[in-house]
Design a protein around this motif. Sequence first.
Motif, PDB file in Angstrom:
ATOM      1  N   LEU A   1     -11.591  -9.141  -1.664  1.00 52.95           N
ATOM      2  CA  LEU A   1     -11.781  -7.701  -1.857  1.00 52.95           C
ATOM      3  C   LEU A   1     -11.311  -7.322  -3.250  1.00 52.95           C
ATOM      4  CD1 LEU A   1     -10.494  -5.871   1.361  1.00 52.95           C
ATOM      5  CD2 LEU A   1     -12.849  -6.119   0.628  1.00 52.95           C
ATOM      6  N   TRP A   2     -12.079  -6.473  -3.936  1.00 51.57           N
ATOM      7  CA  TRP A   2     -11.728  -6.080  -5.291  1.00 51.57           C
ATOM      8  C   TRP A   2     -11.615  -4.562  -5.419  1.00 51.57           C
ATOM      9  CZ3 TRP A   2     -10.268  -9.317  -9.111  1.00 51.57           C
ATOM     10  CH2 TRP A   2     -10.595 -10.669  -9.004  1.00 51.57           C
TER      11      TRP A   2
ATOM     12  N   PRO B   1       0.850  -1.200   0.000  1.00 51.44           N
ATOM     13  CA  PRO B   1       0.000   0.000   0.000  1.00 51.44           C
ATOM     14  C   PRO B   1       0.878   1.240   0.000  1.00 51.44           C
ATOM     15  CG  PRO B   1      -0.619  -1.525   1.759  1.00 51.44           C
ATOM     16  CD  PRO B   1       0.694  -1.989   1.223  1.00 51.44           C
ATOM     17  N   TYR B   2       0.453   2.284  -0.737  1.00 53.25           N
ATOM     18  CA  TYR B   2       1.265   3.499  -0.815  1.00 53.25           C
ATOM     19  C   TYR B   2       0.340   4.702  -0.957  1.00 53.25           C
ATOM     20  CZ  TYR B   2       4.484   7.066  -2.545  1.00 53.25           C
ATOM     21  OH  TYR B   2       5.197   8.227  -2.708  1.00 53.25           O
ATOM     22  N   GLY B   3       0.563   5.715  -0.132  1.00 49.79           N
ATOM     23  CA  GLY B   3      -0.195   6.956  -0.253  1.00 49.79           C
ATOM     24  C   GLY B   3      -1.342   7.055   0.742  1.00 49.79           C
ATOM     25  N   ASP B   4      -1.976   8.229   0.763  1.00 50.41           N
ATOM     26  CA  ASP B   4      -3.044   8.507   1.722  1.00 50.41           C
ATOM     27  C   ASP B   4      -4.333   7.754   1.420  1.00 50.41           C
ATOM     28  OD1 ASP B   4      -1.336  10.231   3.018  1.00 50.41           O
ATOM     29  OD2 ASP B   4      -2.040  12.008   1.924  1.00 50.41           O
ATOM     30  N   ILE B   5      -4.473   7.194   0.213  1.00 48.48           N
ATOM     31  CA  ILE B   5      -5.715   6.490  -0.105  1.00 48.48           C
ATOM     32  C   ILE B   5      -5.849   5.207   0.706  1.00 48.48           C
ATOM     33  CG2 ILE B   5      -5.806   7.416  -2.449  1.00 48.48           C
ATOM     34  CD1 ILE B   5      -4.845   4.643  -3.414  1.00 48.48           C
ATOM     35  N   TRP B   6      -4.737   4.695   1.220  1.00 49.07           N
ATOM     36  CA  TRP B   6      -4.775   3.460   1.993  1.00 49.07           C
ATOM     37  C   TRP B   6      -5.013   3.797   3.456  1.00 49.07           C
ATOM     38  CZ3 TRP B   6      -4.641  -1.178  -0.531  1.00 49.07           C
ATOM     39  CH2 TRP B   6      -4.283  -1.122  -1.868  1.00 49.07           C
ATOM     40  N   ARG B   7      -6.202   4.189   3.742  1.00 52.51           N
ATOM     41  CA  ARG B   7      -6.521   4.626   5.103  1.00 52.51           C
ATOM     42  C   ARG B   7      -6.895   3.434   5.974  1.00 52.51           C
ATOM     43  NH1 ARG B   7     -10.571   6.291   1.656  1.00 52.51           N
ATOM     44  NH2 ARG B   7     -12.662   5.443   2.000  1.00 52.51           N
TER      45      ARG B   7
ATOM     46  N   TRP C   1     -10.377  -0.878   2.752  1.00 50.40           N
ATOM     47  CA  TRP C   1     -10.559  -1.862   3.812  1.00 50.40           C
ATOM     48  C   TRP C   1      -9.344  -2.745   4.092  1.00 50.40           C
ATOM     49  CZ3 TRP C   1     -14.266  -1.860   7.303  1.00 50.40           C
ATOM     50  CH2 TRP C   1     -15.443  -1.176   7.019  1.00 50.40           C
ATOM     51  N   TYR C   2      -8.357  -2.783   3.201  1.00 48.83           N
ATOM     52  CA  TYR C   2      -7.281  -3.760   3.404  1.00 48.83           C
ATOM     53  C   TYR C   2      -6.532  -3.519   4.712  1.00 48.83           C
ATOM     54  CZ  TYR C   2      -3.152  -6.602   2.660  1.00 48.83           C
ATOM     55  OH  TYR C   2      -2.150  -7.529   2.822  1.00 48.83           O
ATOM     56  N   ASN C   3      -6.180  -2.284   5.017  1.00 51.95           N
ATOM     57  CA  ASN C   3      -5.447  -1.988   6.246  1.00 51.95           C
ATOM     58  C   ASN C   3      -6.329  -2.040   7.484  1.00 51.95           C
ATOM     59  OD1 ASN C   3      -2.925  -1.669   5.098  1.00 51.95           O
ATOM     60  ND2 ASN C   3      -3.144   0.522   4.781  1.00 51.95           N
ATOM     61  N   THR C   4      -7.645  -2.035   7.284  1.00 55.42           N
ATOM     62  CA  THR C   4      -8.568  -2.050   8.426  1.00 55.42           C
ATOM     63  C   THR C   4      -8.857  -3.465   8.889  1.00 55.42           C
ATOM     64  OG1 THR C   4      -9.589  -0.002   7.650  1.00 55.42           O
ATOM     65  CG2 THR C   4     -10.846  -1.311   9.213  1.00 55.42           C
TER      66      THR C   4
END
Length: 570
Positions: free
Chosen positions: A243-244, A162-168, A251-254
């Motif tokens: 997840l797609w 994951p990279y950047g702010d989109i990966w919240r 959701w991946y980091n959550t």
Amino acid sequence: MYEPLSEFDAGSPAPSSSPPAGQASGSWLQQTREELALRPRLVVREPVPVTVLAVQRYLGESSGYCYDVTLWDGAEQDTWLLAPELCPLVHGNLLRCGRSVTIRRCSYRYLEKRLAAGLVCVDELEPGQEQGSPGELPLRAPAGPLSGDRKHYLPLWNNEDPYGDIWRRGGPGQEPSVDVTKVCSLLKLEMTGLSKITLPPLIVRVMHKSRLRYFGKAEKKTDYPYQAYFEVADHSGMMSLVLWNSLCPEWYNTLQVGNVVLLQQYAVKKSYVCRTHPTSGNAQVKRLPSLEICLNPRDPPPKIIILSESKVKPEWNLPAVKYQFVTRSEFGDLPHNTICDVIGLVIYVGRCERLRRRDDWEDFWIYRWVQMIDGTSEQPFLLEIFATSQPDIFEHIIPMSYLVCTQMRVIREHPGDISYKAYLTTTNESQVFITGHHKGRPYVTNEKVKSYIKWMKNQNEVEIEKKTSVGGYQPYPPTPSTFAKYCNDRKTEEILNTIGELKTIVQHMHYREHKRVAVQGIIAACAFVRNVSQAKMKIKEKGAFKENLSGRFGAVILHSPKRAADEVNI
């Protein structure tokens, strides 16, 4: 200051005698951008060194990857596109964050798909000296890539992180009251799922988590081409959940192993037969292999709610996450390809290396070698840790960390050769955790984890720290003892290279890339120089270790029978 290129600027207006508007602000970047509005192609006659604040990568519209470079001139910062012919500077890490560059030629490009928008492209530059970080200057990089239709940047050295702010990382959210009478079991879903139009809600526990998979292609226009899968279970069995696309950044980091999740408005389909599956430590959980749960951004848009553990009722009978921890003394008896979990104290961390993937010449796996001890044997664990989509952990593995690795595979490729040691490598479902990331993980109650913590409390950390090291090259697996064995190694791509070819191979290698080659020649001279000082790490500062690598190594000169002038140092 500027010299126009005649072939592009034959009809350009004459330069104004008054200084550009950017001159008053003292910003060379702003002045250059305004000058490009008059002359879209410029050769800079009096270039000014600027500092690179960021280099960001994304997939291009045709082939290969593009790079946006954020620059700072001491007054302002701006992000410009890097011309494709300059990309090798990034590949070799010659153009990197914190280094000064001198721009010799640049151009202005209009974007047809964006009204009244354009960008500056760097067509020629010269790397300068290392400048370091410019203090507390905040980075004002663009929200997305400058050119093309891509919506996000990729990590600089691999695609799976994951990279950047989109990966919240979101919180559990508002928890609704759950009507258990309407909840469906996974076993019942497998029997009736495909025949249902509206699927009932599910309450499941996350048992395993895969790393991310990036499937972006130049010809495809998917905004967020990611996929990740989880193994989820209830009292009736375990099923894959996938997840797609844009749900991965959301959701991946959550979603973490051990979470209890309420799922609504989802889809099901037949399972993908080629997907790998983890080896569960809970033998009582039955795998349900025929279907998988699909969460897409639409059709239908899913509802995902993480329930706090205090809201989980015993009558739901959700299975617990269990592990298969082994000690170093037990590891010697494990056969090839066994899956296990390990915990230990890190005593050696190798540098990050990259292995070129076969499907795309610019895509790489990134990995590092680690050794750790657990007090049950004189021998350490040897771990080959590939990036597991946990960059905040992978990049900060240091000696004296408590390291937990789950779903690791035992590798014993040459059990009859004593030069080959058994080691552990990561799988698609491996998760890695270091000191500071263990709180709340399901494995903290495992008996072998408790035994390791008890052992560590009785150790003299100062004495252990003297045996630690970091950096350098871990030459493993070792070179086969004979050339015949080397030829039979399935990991070897080219059997034999000439010394002339070796030079070309090295020139085309990327930063941190690891490649093993064989060359043939006649040894004409061999010299040995005693190593003055070994590479050792002895400084610990602010939780991080510094490298102090020095020494001199012998040189072997090989003369090829066909090209006697070729030489190579090893």
